[in-house]
Design a protein around this motif. Structure first.
Motif, PDB file in Angstrom:
ATOM      1  N   ARG A 181       0.834  -1.202   0.000  1.00  0.00           N
ATOM      2  CA  ARG A 181       0.000   0.000   0.000  1.00  0.00           C
ATOM      3  C   ARG A 181       0.867   1.249   0.000  1.00  0.00           C
ATOM      4  O   ARG A 181       0.534   2.248  -0.651  1.00  0.00           O
ATOM      5  CB  ARG A 181      -0.927   0.006   1.215  1.00  0.00           C
ATOM      6  CG  ARG A 181      -1.952   1.134   1.182  1.00  0.00           C
ATOM      7  CD  ARG A 181      -2.953   1.000   2.300  1.00  0.00           C
ATOM      8  NE  ARG A 181      -2.342   1.242   3.601  1.00  0.00           N
ATOM      9  CZ  ARG A 181      -3.031   1.262   4.751  1.00  0.00           C
ATOM     10  NH1 ARG A 181      -4.326   1.021   4.750  1.00  0.00           N
ATOM     11  NH2 ARG A 181      -2.411   1.499   5.896  1.00  0.00           N
ATOM     12  N   ARG A 182       1.988   1.198   0.721  1.00  0.00           N
ATOM     13  CA  ARG A 182       2.918   2.328   0.710  1.00  0.00           C
ATOM     14  C   ARG A 182       3.493   2.548  -0.689  1.00  0.00           C
ATOM     15  O   ARG A 182       3.679   3.692  -1.124  1.00  0.00           O
ATOM     16  CB  ARG A 182       4.055   2.088   1.707  1.00  0.00           C
ATOM     17  CG  ARG A 182       3.629   2.005   3.162  1.00  0.00           C
ATOM     18  CD  ARG A 182       2.963   3.275   3.635  1.00  0.00           C
ATOM     19  NE  ARG A 182       2.711   3.239   5.055  1.00  0.00           N
ATOM     20  CZ  ARG A 182       1.972   4.138   5.703  1.00  0.00           C
ATOM     21  NH1 ARG A 182       1.408   5.143   5.040  1.00  0.00           N
ATOM     22  NH2 ARG A 182       1.761   4.038   7.000  1.00  0.00           N
TER      23      ARG A 182
ATOM     24  N   ARG B 198       1.983   1.845  -3.488  1.00  0.00           N
ATOM     25  CA  ARG B 198       0.909   2.448  -4.298  1.00  0.00           C
ATOM     26  C   ARG B 198       0.783   3.944  -4.013  1.00  0.00           C
ATOM     27  O   ARG B 198       0.490   4.737  -4.920  1.00  0.00           O
ATOM     28  CB  ARG B 198      -0.419   1.736  -4.034  1.00  0.00           C
ATOM     29  CG  ARG B 198      -0.496   0.351  -4.659  1.00  0.00           C
ATOM     30  CD  ARG B 198      -1.933  -0.128  -4.745  1.00  0.00           C
ATOM     31  NE  ARG B 198      -2.504  -0.351  -3.423  1.00  0.00           N
ATOM     32  CZ  ARG B 198      -2.479  -1.493  -2.767  1.00  0.00           C
ATOM     33  NH1 ARG B 198      -1.880  -2.546  -3.317  1.00  0.00           N
ATOM     34  NH2 ARG B 198      -3.025  -1.616  -1.577  1.00  0.00           N
ATOM     35  N   GLU B 199       0.998   4.349  -2.751  1.00  0.00           N
ATOM     36  CA  GLU B 199       0.949   5.776  -2.415  1.00  0.00           C
ATOM     37  C   GLU B 199       2.057   6.525  -3.158  1.00  0.00           C
ATOM     38  O   GLU B 199       1.843   7.644  -3.647  1.00  0.00           O
ATOM     39  CB  GLU B 199       1.097   5.959  -0.904  1.00  0.00           C
ATOM     40  CG  GLU B 199      -0.110   5.473  -0.111  1.00  0.00           C
ATOM     41  CD  GLU B 199       0.145   5.467   1.386  1.00  0.00           C
ATOM     42  OE1 GLU B 199       1.291   5.782   1.789  1.00  0.00           O
ATOM     43  OE2 GLU B 199      -0.787   5.148   2.148  1.00  0.00           O
TER      44      GLU B 199
ATOM     45  N   ARG C  24       4.119  15.291  -1.578  1.00  0.00           N
ATOM     46  CA  ARG C  24       3.494  14.009  -1.269  1.00  0.00           C
ATOM     47  C   ARG C  24       4.440  12.854  -1.542  1.00  0.00           C
ATOM     48  O   ARG C  24       4.447  11.854  -0.814  1.00  0.00           O
ATOM     49  CB  ARG C  24       2.210  13.855  -2.100  1.00  0.00           C
ATOM     50  CG  ARG C  24       1.454  12.543  -1.867  1.00  0.00           C
ATOM     51  CD  ARG C  24       1.078  12.357  -0.424  1.00  0.00           C
ATOM     52  NE  ARG C  24       0.242  13.438   0.077  1.00  0.00           N
ATOM     53  CZ  ARG C  24      -0.209  13.507   1.328  1.00  0.00           C
ATOM     54  NH1 ARG C  24       0.151  12.580   2.205  1.00  0.00           N
ATOM     55  NH2 ARG C  24      -0.971  14.509   1.714  1.00  0.00           N
TER      56      ARG C  24
ATOM     57  N   ALA D 179       5.474  10.052   1.145  1.00  0.00           N
ATOM     58  CA  ALA D 179       5.227   8.644   0.846  1.00  0.00           C
ATOM     59  C   ALA D 179       6.518   7.833   0.889  1.00  0.00           C
ATOM     60  O   ALA D 179       6.534   6.692   1.368  1.00  0.00           O
ATOM     61  CB  ALA D 179       4.550   8.510  -0.516  1.00  0.00           C
TER      62      ALA D 179
ATOM     63  N   LYS E 114       1.031   6.808  -6.880  1.00  0.00           N
ATOM     64  CA  LYS E 114       0.006   7.831  -7.107  1.00  0.00           C
ATOM     65  C   LYS E 114       0.603   9.231  -7.037  1.00  0.00           C
ATOM     66  O   LYS E 114       0.295  10.096  -7.875  1.00  0.00           O
ATOM     67  CB  LYS E 114      -1.118   7.684  -6.083  1.00  0.00           C
ATOM     68  CG  LYS E 114      -1.967   6.432  -6.266  1.00  0.00           C
ATOM     69  CD  LYS E 114      -3.024   6.336  -5.182  1.00  0.00           C
ATOM     70  CE  LYS E 114      -3.852   5.065  -5.331  1.00  0.00           C
ATOM     71  NZ  LYS E 114      -4.861   4.939  -4.241  1.00  0.00           N
TER      72      LYS E 114
END
Length: 240
Positions: free
Chosen positions: A114-115, A117-118, A130, A134, A121
């Protein structure tokens, strides 16, 4: 009408600490910048006592430099400081990746993915702030998955400096960084500690010299805390 409950000094200290830490790490406050206690206290609505306690804590973190009799400055971040940081990162982060590969379960790997994917993005949006956040969260997650309390304790001051570095070097090749984080995730997910450690070491080592070079753009030349403090104080007095 009831009197409002007084705010505990500890809460004010924590407010000052968290606010200044965020501003320093995000590079809103530049290396070598003077921190005027009176102005900061007025802005945050705190007295100087909790503010000074916060500054002492930030000094312990390596984010603030307190000059006796002169006040506080944002700690410099010289090319030598960057090299020192990478020396530690190469050892500690490769260890963290090895342990994470050997110890992370399915839930931990899901959180690490999930990290990633952050990061992906943020990279797609070219959101540099960001991306820096991240990236820092990704590396912190690896340390958490290593499940070694002593390593976690050792990494705390290192991680604060890493967060600051990521913001100051946010213009590095963001696409390549994103790909390298994806590769590191895959090696950790494979469960092979040796491969994960090697991948982490290459990832850190590859960015050493580019980061040292970028440090030249924000480093204060021939940094002298006393001289900087005096110069900033004179400039303040001359302001109408």
């Amino acid at each position: 009408m009831a009197e409002p409950l007084p705010i505990e000094r500890g809460s004010l200290r924590d407010l000052a600490y968290e606010t200044l830490k965020r501003r320093i790490i995000s590079a809103e406050l530049a290396p070598g910048q003077r921190l005027f206690e009176r102005d900061i206290a007025a802005e945050l609505g705190v007295s100087r006592i909790p503010l000074r306690e916060a500054l002492r804590r930030l000094e312990t973190d390596g984010l603030v430099l307190v000059v006796p009799g002169k006040g506080a400055l944002v700690a410099p971040f010289t090319p030598a400081d960057v090299r020192d940081l990478f020396d530690l990162r190469e050892s500690l982060e490769s260890l963290a990746a090895r342990l994470a590969a050997e110890r992370a379960g399915k839930e931990g790997l899901w959180l690490l993915r999930r990290r990633v994917r952050e990061i992906e993005k943020a990279t797609a949006r070219a959101d540099l702030s960001r991306i820096a956040l991240a990236n820092a969260a990704f590396h912190a997650e690896i340390v958490r998955l290593a499940a070694n309390p002593l390593l976690t304790s050792l990494m705390r001051p290192v991680e604060l400096r890493m967060q600051r570095l990521f913001h100051l070097t946010a213009e590095r090749d963001i696409v390549e960084q994103c790909a390298e984080h994806g590769d590191l995730y895959e090696q950790i997910a494979s469960g092979d500690g040796d491969k994960a450690a090697d991948c982490a070491l290459r990832h850190v080592a590859d960015w050493r010299e580019p980061s040292v070079t970028m440090a030249l753009s924000w480093a204060v030349p021939d940094f002298d805390p006393d001289r900087v403090a005096r110069a900033r104080r004179r400039k303040r007095k001359q302001t109408p």
